[in-house]
Scaffold this active site. Structure first.
Site, mmCIF file in Angstrom:
data_model
loop_
_atom_site.group_PDB
_atom_site.id
_atom_site.type_symbol
_atom_site.label_atom_id
_atom_site.label_comp_id
_atom_site.label_asym_id
_atom_site.label_seq_id
_atom_site.Cartn_x
_atom_site.Cartn_y
_atom_site.Cartn_z
ATOM 1 N N HIS A 78 0.929 -1.199 0.042
ATOM 2 C CA HIS A 78 0.001 0.078 -0.028
ATOM 3 C C HIS A 78 0.936 1.140 0.106
ATOM 4 O O HIS A 78 1.901 1.389 0.809
ATOM 5 C CB HIS A 78 -1.082 0.049 1.351
ATOM 6 C CG HIS A 78 -2.107 -0.682 1.067
ATOM 7 N ND1 HIS A 78 -3.102 -0.454 0.052
ATOM 8 C CD2 HIS A 78 -2.740 -1.834 1.730
ATOM 9 C CE1 HIS A 78 -4.111 -1.302 -0.046
ATOM 10 N NE2 HIS A 78 -3.955 -2.352 1.162
ATOM 11 N N THR A 138 -8.107 -1.137 -3.843
ATOM 12 C CA THR A 138 -9.243 -0.787 -3.425
ATOM 13 C C THR A 138 -9.774 0.311 -2.832
ATOM 14 O O THR A 138 -10.711 0.508 -2.359
ATOM 15 C CB THR A 138 -9.769 -2.289 -2.670
ATOM 16 O OG1 THR A 138 -8.951 -2.122 -1.538
ATOM 17 C CG2 THR A 138 -9.731 -3.207 -3.524
ATOM 18 N N GLY A 141 -9.141 6.728 -1.611
ATOM 19 C CA GLY A 141 -8.131 7.700 -1.098
ATOM 20 C C GLY A 141 -6.781 7.401 -1.644
ATOM 21 O O GLY A 141 -5.925 8.306 -1.745
ATOM 22 N N GLU A 142 -6.141 6.272 -1.645
ATOM 23 C CA GLU A 142 -4.964 5.864 -2.127
ATOM 24 C C GLU A 142 -4.762 6.352 -3.512
ATOM 25 O O GLU A 142 -3.848 6.578 -4.036
ATOM 26 C CB GLU A 142 -4.556 4.350 -1.960
ATOM 27 C CG GLU A 142 -3.212 3.969 -2.254
ATOM 28 C CD GLU A 142 -2.882 2.651 -1.658
ATOM 29 O OE1 GLU A 142 -1.926 2.285 -1.543
ATOM 30 O OE2 GLU A 142 -4.120 1.715 -1.715
#
Length: 288
Positions: free
Chosen positions: A39, A117, A120-121
């Site tokens: 992530h 998924t 915001g990332e």
């Protein structure tokens, strides 16, 4: 059946001695590959399905970690599960992956990519969340084009990426392109695996019927794209305590590789879990 091991930096930490020790022991036990997740950023309230992701989880960069693992080991293959492909520029990524592969003498061979998924990332890296599937498809094409291109250069003009006469060296170790496996838990991911992937690595929260449908979909998509469905590798998550009967059931479903992870917190206990697993399934262990 091939067996690989996962190292989860958000739960095991980013201590260099612990990571190197885990990787070396996995290699000694005979595991085929070591996988690391990704992530890029988290944020308060981030969720993966029903599971919250605390924002302080230390998701280290997987490719930097794999470079470190490569220097600490000599045989174990290097993998991601998964690299969030839409959030990487493929021209830069092609260079990074080929470099790791050359420096590890051909071990960057278990690259698994997914879409991510977390909206915001995507926003944090300037990627439209709704277009990330198309962006990933295009990125796979760019990676392979750059790896295969020669000194005359290659050109590409797509929806997201464009360049003319680009030359990307070094090439992957030994020439050719790197395998690209597709991760995900959707039918779109299965179709992407069939059309563009060297393998399919679905997630864990699927019913047996949906798993079978997705594998059939991946294979039919491969056939429709003029590719060999039987050449598509099929990787699944397993557990470090799984019995032989479970592995036999996976094999009957067409699984070619199982990825497990140690569950203990203590590094010594993690190593013991890997050793017991290796003995249970007759992996080729390296004498100390």
């Amino acid at each position: 059946m091939k067996f690989a091991i996962n190292y989860s930096t958000p739960f095991y930490g980013v201590d260099p001695d612990r990571l190197a020790g885990y990787a070396r022991h996995a290699e000694e036990c005979g595991f085929e590959a070591l996988y690391i997740p990704e992530h890029i950023v988290l944020y308060p309230g981030a969720m993966v399905g029903p599971m919250p992701l605390p924002p302080a989880l230390p998701f280290a960069d997987p490719l930097d970690c794999l470079s470190f693992v490569a220097a600490a080991t000599s045989r174990i293959l290097l993998g991601t599960a998964v690299l969030l492909l839409p959030y990487h520029h493929p021209v830069v990524l092609a260079k990074r992956l080929a470099t790791i592969d050359v420096l590890s003498r051909g071990r960057m061979r278990r690259l698994t990519v997914g879409l991510g998924t977390l909206p915001g990332e995507a926003a944090a890296v300037g990627v439209d969340f709704g277009s990330r599937g198309r962006r990933a498809d295009e990125a796979i094409d760019v990676l392979r084009l750059l790896w295969a291109g020669g000194e005359e250069g290659v050109s590409f003009h797509g929806e997201f990426f464009a360049f003319d006469n680009a030359c990307s060296f070094p090439k992957p170790y030994g020439g050719g392109t790197l395998p690209v496996h597709i991760g995900g838990s959707s039918r779109a991911a299965a179709r992407r695996a069939g059309r563009r992937g060297d393998g399919y690595f679905p997630g864990g929260a699927l019913t047996p019927d949906e798993r079978a449908r997705q594998l059939d979909l991946a294979r039919s998509a491969a056939a429709g794209a003029g590719r060999d469905p039987d050449a598509l590798e099929y990787t699944r998550w397993g557990s470090i305590d799984m019995p032989p009967e479970r592995v036999e059931a996976f094999a009957a479903q067409g699984v070619t590789r199982i990825v497990v992870a140690a569950t203990a917190d203590d590094p010594a206990e993690q190593h013991d879990q890997m050793s017991v697993f290796a003995e249970r399934f007759g992996l080729t262990m390296t004498p100390r």
